[in-house]
Design a protein around this motif. Structure first.
Motif, PDB file in Angstrom:
ATOM      1  N   SER A 162      12.772   7.220 -13.496  1.00 41.49           N
ATOM      2  CA  SER A 162      11.789   7.734 -12.840  1.00 41.49           C
ATOM      3  C   SER A 162      10.696   8.260 -13.451  1.00 41.49           C
ATOM      4  N   SER A 163       9.481   8.153 -12.800  1.00 38.71           N
ATOM      5  CA  SER A 163       8.199   8.276 -13.227  1.00 38.71           C
ATOM      6  C   SER A 163       7.983   9.951 -13.730  1.00 38.71           C
ATOM      7  N   ALA A 164       6.739  10.027 -14.280  1.00 36.44           N
ATOM      8  CA  ALA A 164       6.503  11.620 -14.822  1.00 36.44           C
ATOM      9  C   ALA A 164       6.193  12.415 -13.468  1.00 36.44           C
ATOM     10  N   VAL A 165       5.901  11.830 -12.380  1.00 38.11           N
ATOM     11  CA  VAL A 165       5.936  12.673 -11.119  1.00 38.11           C
ATOM     12  C   VAL A 165       7.393  12.609 -10.237  1.00 38.11           C
ATOM     13  N   ASP A 166       8.460  12.168 -10.900  1.00 39.12           N
ATOM     14  CA  ASP A 166       9.430  12.021 -10.152  1.00 39.12           C
ATOM     15  C   ASP A 166      10.056  11.280  -9.048  1.00 39.12           C
ATOM     16  N   VAL A 167       9.309  10.075  -9.278  1.00 39.13           N
ATOM     17  CA  VAL A 167       9.475   9.052  -8.246  1.00 39.13           C
ATOM     18  C   VAL A 167      10.390   7.879  -8.836  1.00 39.13           C
ATOM     19  N   PRO A 168      11.504   7.256  -8.320  1.00 38.65           N
ATOM     20  CA  PRO A 168      12.396   6.625  -8.952  1.00 38.65           C
ATOM     21  C   PRO A 168      11.570   5.033  -8.631  1.00 38.65           C
ATOM     22  N   SER A 189       0.756  -1.272   0.010  1.00 44.10           N
ATOM     23  CA  SER A 189       0.035   0.117  -0.001  1.00 44.10           C
ATOM     24  C   SER A 189       0.847   1.144   0.050  1.00 44.10           C
ATOM     25  N   PHE A 190       1.911   1.335   0.743  1.00 51.17           N
ATOM     26  CA  PHE A 190       2.883   2.451   0.965  1.00 51.17           C
ATOM     27  C   PHE A 190       3.629   2.395  -0.641  1.00 51.17           C
ATOM     28  N   PHE A 191       3.873   1.298  -1.193  1.00 53.37           N
ATOM     29  CA  PHE A 191       4.537   1.351  -2.445  1.00 53.37           C
ATOM     30  C   PHE A 191       3.544   2.255  -3.521  1.00 53.37           C
ATOM     31  N   PHE A 192       2.382   1.977  -3.343  1.00 53.39           N
ATOM     32  CA  PHE A 192       1.567   2.656  -4.560  1.00 53.39           C
ATOM     33  C   PHE A 192       1.319   4.057  -4.183  1.00 53.39           C
ATOM     34  N   LEU A 193       1.155   4.264  -2.811  1.00 55.26           N
ATOM     35  CA  LEU A 193       0.984   5.559  -2.072  1.00 55.26           C
ATOM     36  C   LEU A 193       2.359   6.419  -2.684  1.00 55.26           C
ATOM     37  N   ILE A 194       3.560   6.064  -2.456  1.00 55.73           N
ATOM     38  CA  ILE A 194       4.716   6.852  -2.921  1.00 55.73           C
ATOM     39  C   ILE A 194       4.641   6.819  -4.394  1.00 55.73           C
ATOM     40  N   ARG A 195       4.580   5.808  -5.146  1.00 59.55           N
ATOM     41  CA  ARG A 195       4.310   5.801  -6.649  1.00 59.55           C
ATOM     42  C   ARG A 195       3.611   7.058  -7.213  1.00 59.55           C
ATOM     43  N   ARG A 196       2.390   7.206  -6.672  1.00 62.16           N
ATOM     44  CA  ARG A 196       1.555   8.249  -7.231  1.00 62.16           C
ATOM     45  C   ARG A 196       2.219   9.645  -6.885  1.00 62.16           C
ATOM     46  N   GLY A 197       2.966  10.153  -6.062  1.00 55.44           N
ATOM     47  CA  GLY A 197       3.559  11.313  -5.958  1.00 55.44           C
ATOM     48  C   GLY A 197       3.820  11.661  -4.754  1.00 55.44           C
ATOM     49  N   THR A 198       3.315  13.213  -4.669  1.00 53.18           N
ATOM     50  CA  THR A 198       3.977  13.806  -3.603  1.00 53.18           C
ATOM     51  C   THR A 198       2.929  14.333  -2.385  1.00 53.18           C
ATOM     52  N   LYS A 199       1.792  14.389  -2.857  1.00 51.81           N
ATOM     53  CA  LYS A 199       0.769  15.007  -1.959  1.00 51.81           C
ATOM     54  C   LYS A 199       0.444  14.167  -0.662  1.00 51.81           C
ATOM     55  N   GLU A 200      -0.043  13.111  -0.806  1.00 55.53           N
ATOM     56  CA  GLU A 200      -0.630  12.258  -0.001  1.00 55.53           C
ATOM     57  C   GLU A 200       0.502  11.837   1.072  1.00 55.53           C
TER      58      GLU A 200
END
Length: 483
Positions: free
Chosen positions: A334-340, A150-161
Motif C-alpha cells: 500500500s502507498s504512504a496514504v494507505d491505498v492498496p 480518473s477514479f483510479f488516480f482520485l483514489i490513489r491520491r488518498g482520502t479527502k477527495e
C-alpha cells in the motif's frame, strides 16, 4: 462508509484502523446496495414478468437474501476471529483453494458490476447524445475508460477527495428514488396496474417469469454482506449483524416499491422497451420531462458514488487475501496514504477489460448485470454452507439459538443453489472462463511460500474449473451461447 474509514481498513497498519459504529456500518450496507441496479428495475422486471410474478419474486428474493443476511449476522457473532466476510468463511469451511476462488469471485463480481455503472451512465447521457447509444458504442467505451482511470488516480491520491464525493452521494442516491415512488403512487392508474397483473403474452409461465427475475434481484442486493467485509473494524462485533439486517430491510422496501409502482404507470410491454435507466422513462411518462432529468441527474451522482464504494471494497478483498497468503505478496503493498495500489490497479484493469467486452455484447447492461450476479453466487453459497457446517456438530448444540440458526443457514444454502440454477448454463460457463485463469494467482502465492501447489482434492477442483472454462470457450466459439 466514508473514504477515511475505507483508507484505514486498507492500510498496511502504519496507523490504528478506525473503529466503525453501527450507523457507519449500516450506511455502508445501504450505500453498497443502492447503485445502478435500482434505476434499471422497471424495465428488467417488465421484460420478464407482471405484477403477480414480481410480487412472488420479491418474496422469494427478500426471504432468501434475508436468510443470507442473517447467516452473515450469525457468522459475525460465532466466528469473530474471521475477517473479510465472504472470503474468510469459504476458506475456513472448505480449504484454501475454494477460499481463494471465493475471494477472487467476489472481487471479480465487483469489477464486472462496476462495468454496469459506466454503461448506465453512458446510456443516460445517450438519451441526448445518440453517439453513446445505450452505453455500448465505441465512443461510450472511450469515455467510460477516461472516467475509470480518473477514479483510479482520485483514489490513489488518498482520502479527502473521495470522502467529499461520498458525502454528496449519500443524499443524491436516496432522494430521487423516494421521490419516484411517491410521485408514481400519486399518478398510479388502477386499470393499467390490473392489466399488468398476470403478465404479458411474451412472459411465459409464472415459474418462468419468476426465474427470469432472479439474477436481477441478486444484483440489486449485492452489498448486503458489506458490513462483514469490514467486520474486523467494527467498534462492537454484534453491530456487524445488526447493520446487515437493518440495511437489508431498508433497501428491500425501496427496491420492491420501485418495481411494483411502475406497473401502474405504463403497460409492461412499453416499460420493457424503455432505454435504461428505465426509472427515468417511467417518471417522464408520469410527470413530464423534468422527471426524467431529475432521475437521470440523481442516477449519475449515485452511480459514481457506488462505483467508488465497490472499487474500495474490491481492493480490500484482494489486500486481505494477500495478507493471509492466499494471493501473491505484491497485492499486500500500500502507498504512504494507505491505498492498496497494486490491488487497485488489478481492479481497474479487469473493469477495463470487461468494458471492452461490452462492445461485442448483444445487451451490454443486462450481460454485465447477470454476470456480476453469477460470479457472486459461489462465494455466497460457500458462506451459507459454512454456516451449516459449523452449526451441525454436537458441541454447538448447547449454544442459544443453534436450531434457529441452522434452519436459516440451510434455507440460505438452498436459496443460493436455486440461484445458480436460475442463472442458467450460459452464465455458469462464462463464470468458469473467468475463474479458471485466476488459478495463476493461487499458484504464485503457493510458490512464494515454497508449498506444494495443489493437494489431491484441490487438483480435482482445478480440473473441474478448467473443464468448465474450456466448455465455455467452445460454446462461445460455436455460437451455442452468446454474450
Amino acid at each position: 462508509m466514508s473514504r477515511e474509514d475505507a483508507a484505514n481498513t486498507t492500510g498496511a497498519g502504519s496507523a490504528p484502523a478506525a473503529k466503525l459504529t453501527l450507523l457507519t456500518l449500516t450506511s455502508m450496507v445501504v450505500g453498497s446496495m443502492v447503485g445502478a441496479g435500482v434505476f434499471s428495475l422497471p424495465r428488467r422486471f417488465a421484460e420478464e414478468t407482471g405484477v403477480a410474478g414480481a410480487l412472488i419474486a420479491w418474496v422469494i428474493a427478500g426471504t432468501g437474501m434475508l436468510m443470507l443476511a442473517l447467516v452473515f449476522q450469525t457468522l459475525a457473532v460465532r466466528k469473530p476471529d474471521l475477517n473479510a466476510g465472504v472470503y474468510a468463511y469459504a476458506k475456513a469451511g472448505f480449504g484454501e483453494y475454494l477460499g481463494f476462488f471465493s475471494a477472487f469471485g467476489y472481487w471479480a463480481s465487483a469489477c464486472v458490476g462496476n462495468v454496469t455503472y459506466w454503461v448506465l451512465i453512458m446510456s443516460t447521457i445517450g438519451a441526448v447524445a445518440p453517439a453513446l447509444g445505450e452505453g455500448d458504442t465505441a465512443l461510450a467505451v472511450v469515455l467510460s475508460t477516461v472516467g475509470l482511470w480518473s477514479f483510479f488516480f482520485l483514489i490513489r491520491r488518498g482520502t479527502k477527495e473521495a470522502a467529499a464525493i461520498n458525502r454528496i452521494v449519500t443524499v443524491a442516491k436516496i432522494v430521487p428514488i423516494l421521490v419516484f415512488v411517491v410521485l408514481a403512487l400519486f399518478v398510479l392508474k388502477p386499470d393499467v396496474f390490473a392489466q399488468n397483473f398476470r403478465g404479458a403474452d411474451y412472459a411465459g409461465s409464472l415459474f418462468h417469469q419468476v426465474r427470469g427475475t432472479m439474477l436481477a434481484t441478486v444484483f440489486v442486493f449485492l452489498g448486503v454482506e458489506g458490513a462483514s467485509v469490514y467486520s474486523r473494524h467494527a467498534k462492537r462485533r454484534e453491530d456487524v449483524g445488526r447493520a446487515t439486517v437493518l440495511g437489508f430491510l431498508s433497501v428491500f422496501a425501496v427496491f420492491a416499491s420501485v418495481t411494483i409502482v411502475s406497473y401502474g404507470i405504463l403497460p409492461m410491454s412499453e416499460i420493457a422497451q424503455l432505454r435504461q435507466p428505465s426509472m427515468a422513462g417511467v417518471l417522464e411518462h408520469a410527470v413530464g420531462t423534468w422527471g426524467k432529468v431529475f432521475v437521470s441527474a440523481g442516477l449519475i451522482v449515485s452511480v459514481l458514488g457506488a462505483y467508488l464504494a465497490w472499487t474500495l471494497m474490491a481492493a480490500e478483498v484482494l489486500f486481505v487475501a494477500a495478507k493471509d497468503d492466499d494471493m501473491p505478496r505484491f497485492l499486500r503493498r500500500s502507498s504512504a496514504v494507505d491505498v492498496p495500489v497494486p490491488a487497485l490497479v488489478m481492479t481497474t484493469v479487469l473493469t477495463q477489460a470487461m468494458l471492452i467486452i461490452t462492445l461485442f455484447s448483444e445487451d451490454a447492461f443486462n450481460f454485465a448485470l447477470d454476470l456480476t450476479s453469477a460470479l457472486s453466487l459461489i462465494p455466497f453459497l460457500l458462506a451459507a454452507a459454512y454456516a451449516v457446517k459449523i452449526l451441525k456438530p454436537k458441541d454447538t448444540a448447547a449454544l442459544p439459538g443453534t436450531k434457529r440458526d441452522l434452519v436459516i443457514s440451510v434455507l440460505a444454502t438452498v436459496y443460493t443453489a436455486f440461484l445458480l440454477y436460475a442463472a442458467g448454463l450460459k452464465y455458469v460457463l462464462v463464470s468458469f472462463i473467468i475463474y479458471a485463469p485466476a488459478t495463476i494467482l493461487f499458484v504464485m502465492a503457493r510458490r512464494e511460500q515454497g508449498r506444494r501447489v495443489f493437494s489431491p482434492a484441490e487438483l480435482v477442483i482445478f480440473a473441474v474449473s478448467v473443464t468448465g472454462a474450456v466448455l465455455g470457450v467452445i460454446a462461445l466459439a460455436a455460437g451455442w451461447i452468446s454474450v
